[in-house]
Design a protein around this motif. Structure first.
Motif, mmCIF file in Angstrom:
data_model
loop_
_atom_site.group_PDB
_atom_site.id
_atom_site.type_symbol
_atom_site.label_atom_id
_atom_site.label_comp_id
_atom_site.label_asym_id
_atom_site.label_seq_id
_atom_site.Cartn_x
_atom_site.Cartn_y
_atom_site.Cartn_z
ATOM 1 N N LEU A 110 46.998 40.491 58.780
ATOM 2 C CA LEU A 110 46.012 40.473 57.701
ATOM 3 C C LEU A 110 46.702 40.425 56.337
ATOM 4 O O LEU A 110 46.283 39.683 55.443
ATOM 5 C CB LEU A 110 45.125 41.716 57.777
ATOM 6 C CG LEU A 110 44.049 41.768 58.851
ATOM 7 C CD1 LEU A 110 43.362 43.132 58.837
ATOM 8 C CD2 LEU A 110 43.014 40.669 58.646
ATOM 9 N N VAL A 111 47.745 41.230 56.189
ATOM 10 C CA VAL A 111 48.458 41.282 54.907
ATOM 11 C C VAL A 111 49.195 39.973 54.648
ATOM 12 O O VAL A 111 49.120 39.407 53.547
ATOM 13 C CB VAL A 111 49.449 42.470 54.892
ATOM 14 C CG1 VAL A 111 50.239 42.474 53.582
ATOM 15 C CG2 VAL A 111 48.706 43.791 55.059
ATOM 16 N N ASN A 112 49.895 39.463 55.652
ATOM 17 C CA ASN A 112 50.661 38.226 55.486
ATOM 18 C C ASN A 112 49.767 37.038 55.134
ATOM 19 O O ASN A 112 50.182 36.135 54.408
ATOM 20 C CB ASN A 112 51.447 37.910 56.764
ATOM 21 C CG ASN A 112 52.652 38.806 56.944
ATOM 22 O OD1 ASN A 112 53.212 39.310 55.973
ATOM 23 N ND2 ASN A 112 53.063 39.023 58.183
ATOM 24 N N HIS A 113 48.539 37.051 55.649
ATOM 25 C CA HIS A 113 47.603 35.950 55.386
ATOM 26 C C HIS A 113 46.772 36.179 54.127
ATOM 27 O O HIS A 113 45.796 35.482 53.892
ATOM 28 C CB HIS A 113 46.695 35.742 56.599
ATOM 29 C CG HIS A 113 47.420 35.194 57.785
ATOM 30 N ND1 HIS A 113 46.793 34.946 59.001
ATOM 31 C CD2 HIS A 113 48.723 34.855 57.978
ATOM 32 C CE1 HIS A 113 47.672 34.473 59.867
ATOM 33 N NE2 HIS A 113 48.851 34.413 59.265
ATOM 34 N N ARG A 114 47.150 37.176 53.349
ATOM 35 C CA ARG A 114 46.578 37.426 52.019
ATOM 36 C C ARG A 114 45.076 37.762 52.065
ATOM 37 O O ARG A 114 44.302 37.330 51.234
ATOM 38 C CB ARG A 114 46.812 36.206 51.116
ATOM 39 C CG ARG A 114 48.282 35.885 50.926
ATOM 40 C CD ARG A 114 48.485 34.563 50.186
ATOM 41 N NE ARG A 114 47.968 34.636 48.829
ATOM 42 C CZ ARG A 114 48.636 35.089 47.798
ATOM 43 N NH1 ARG A 114 49.876 35.541 47.956
ATOM 44 N NH2 ARG A 114 48.108 35.097 46.591
ATOM 45 N N HIS A 115 44.697 38.569 53.061
ATOM 46 C CA HIS A 115 43.299 39.009 53.168
ATOM 47 C C HIS A 115 43.070 40.362 52.485
ATOM 48 O O HIS A 115 41.927 40.804 52.385
ATOM 49 C CB HIS A 115 42.888 39.143 54.639
ATOM 50 C CG HIS A 115 42.778 37.833 55.354
ATOM 51 N ND1 HIS A 115 41.805 36.887 55.043
ATOM 52 C CD2 HIS A 115 43.513 37.304 56.367
ATOM 53 C CE1 HIS A 115 41.954 35.835 55.845
ATOM 54 N NE2 HIS A 115 42.974 36.062 56.654
ATOM 55 N N ILE A 116 44.138 41.039 52.053
ATOM 56 C CA ILE A 116 44.033 42.435 51.617
ATOM 57 C C ILE A 116 44.310 42.582 50.120
ATOM 58 O O ILE A 116 45.251 41.996 49.579
ATOM 59 C CB ILE A 116 45.014 43.321 52.418
ATOM 60 C CG1 ILE A 116 44.694 43.231 53.920
ATOM 61 C CG2 ILE A 116 44.940 44.766 51.947
ATOM 62 C CD1 ILE A 116 43.288 43.671 54.296
ATOM 63 N N LEU A 117 43.466 43.399 49.479
ATOM 64 C CA LEU A 117 43.641 43.748 48.071
ATOM 65 C C LEU A 117 44.049 45.212 47.958
ATOM 66 O O LEU A 117 43.506 46.061 48.670
ATOM 67 C CB LEU A 117 42.341 43.544 47.289
ATOM 68 C CG LEU A 117 41.696 42.157 47.299
ATOM 69 C CD1 LEU A 117 40.359 42.201 46.563
ATOM 70 C CD2 LEU A 117 42.617 41.121 46.670
ATOM 71 N N LYS A 141 36.035 37.363 50.148
ATOM 72 C CA LYS A 141 35.690 36.123 50.843
ATOM 73 C C LYS A 141 35.077 36.493 52.184
ATOM 74 O O LYS A 141 35.452 37.484 52.806
ATOM 75 C CB LYS A 141 36.920 35.234 51.045
ATOM 76 C CG LYS A 141 37.373 34.514 49.771
ATOM 77 C CD LYS A 141 38.412 33.455 50.088
ATOM 78 C CE LYS A 141 38.766 32.650 48.839
ATOM 79 N NZ LYS A 141 39.746 31.580 49.137
ATOM 80 N N GLU A 142 34.145 35.673 52.629
ATOM 81 C CA GLU A 142 33.414 35.987 53.861
ATOM 82 C C GLU A 142 34.355 36.133 55.057
ATOM 83 O O GLU A 142 34.183 37.024 55.886
ATOM 84 C CB GLU A 142 32.373 34.897 54.138
ATOM 85 C CG GLU A 142 31.213 34.889 53.161
ATOM 86 C CD GLU A 142 30.456 36.214 53.169
ATOM 87 O OE1 GLU A 142 30.282 36.805 54.258
ATOM 88 O OE2 GLU A 142 30.071 36.661 52.084
ATOM 89 N N ARG A 143 35.343 35.252 55.150
ATOM 90 C CA ARG A 143 36.250 35.299 56.297
ATOM 91 C C ARG A 143 37.046 36.595 56.310
ATOM 92 O O ARG A 143 37.210 37.228 57.354
ATOM 93 C CB ARG A 143 37.195 34.102 56.266
ATOM 94 C CG ARG A 143 38.114 34.031 57.476
ATOM 95 C CD ARG A 143 39.085 32.876 57.358
ATOM 96 N NE ARG A 143 40.026 32.883 58.470
ATOM 97 C CZ ARG A 143 41.115 32.133 58.526
ATOM 98 N NH1 ARG A 143 41.395 31.325 57.522
ATOM 99 N NH2 ARG A 143 41.919 32.188 59.559
ATOM 100 N N SER A 144 37.555 36.995 55.146
ATOM 101 C CA SER A 144 38.347 38.224 55.059
ATOM 102 C C SER A 144 37.502 39.432 55.421
ATOM 103 O O SER A 144 37.930 40.298 56.192
ATOM 104 C CB SER A 144 38.906 38.378 53.638
ATOM 105 O OG SER A 144 39.753 37.300 53.310
ATOM 106 N N LYS A 145 36.294 39.514 54.876
ATOM 107 C CA LYS A 145 35.419 40.642 55.150
ATOM 108 C C LYS A 145 34.991 40.672 56.612
ATOM 109 O O LYS A 145 34.900 41.743 57.222
ATOM 110 C CB LYS A 145 34.200 40.588 54.236
ATOM 111 C CG LYS A 145 34.514 40.898 52.769
ATOM 112 C CD LYS A 145 33.258 40.958 51.927
ATOM 113 C CE LYS A 145 33.593 41.381 50.498
ATOM 114 N NZ LYS A 145 32.400 41.454 49.638
#
Length: 202
Positions: A110-117, A141-145
């Motif tokens: 998740l972190v490597n794919h830049r989904h996390i703030l 973004k919908e995909r990340s959530k």
């Protein structure tokens, strides 16, 4: 030595439960317990296995773990306690403990794919060291959530949050309240044996 990518059950049978590595459970748990209890182990093997538990649970390479041990040794306080705190405050482990990922490798992805703030900024470094008052959330973004929600629903860890973390299940945001107390880690790993292992290698 590179990060382990082989069969998870092979390591679980030898070392015991490794919740950070996989959320799957071997079919024959009684056989696993009998096997772990019946083997008489030398002091060296005990230290080695505790070190391996650290490596595989947190998903570290040998070099990474050695680096953390050296940092802990130079920090004021108990080396074992500081080592555990350093590993527990990694971003990938925080995501796992919050239930935003079902395993630590999943959290790292998740972190490597830049989904996390973290505090509103994208962080793509899994070993980022979280601090008190940090806010961990999915990117807007919908995909990340959707990925976070899916992981949160299937994760078994979100029902037993340690005291240093808080999870807002409605907004799917995690909060770091404080540095973890080693007593709250919930891991059956003796960090002092890990320190002893490396001290005898030098």
């Amino acid at each position: 030595m590179s990060r382990y990518l082989g069969p998870c059950f092979k390591k679980i049978r030898r070392l015991g439960a490794l919740p950070g590595l996989t959320n799957k459970i071997p079919r024959s748990r009684s056989d696993l317990q009998i096997q772990l209890r019946s083997i008489k182990k030398s002091q060296y093997r005990l230290r080695l296995e505790e070190k391996q538990k650290f490596r595989f649970h947190y998903g570290l390479t040998e070099r990474q773990l050695l680096k953390y041990v050296r940092i802990a040794g130079k920090t004021k306080g108990s080396t074992g306690r500081v080592l555990l705190q350093l590993l527990e405050m990694r971003l990938d482990n925080i995501l796992f403990r919050l239930g935003m990922a079902s395993t630590i490798p999943g959290a790292r992805q998740l972190v490597n794919h830049r989904h996390i703030l973290v505090n509103g900024d994208i962080v793509d470094i899994p070993n980022y060291r979280c601090k008190p008052l940090d806010i961990i959330a999915a990117k807007d973004k919908e995909r990340s959530k959707a990925m976070i929600i899916k992981n949160y629903l299937i994760s078994s860890s979100h029902g037993e949050l340690p005291n240093h973390l808080t999870m807002d299940s409605l907004q799917h945001k995690g909060f770091v309240n404080q540095i973890i107390d080693s007593k709250c880690s919930g891991l059956k790993i003796n960090e002092l044996l890990v320190v002893e292992y490396y001290s005898r290698q030098t």
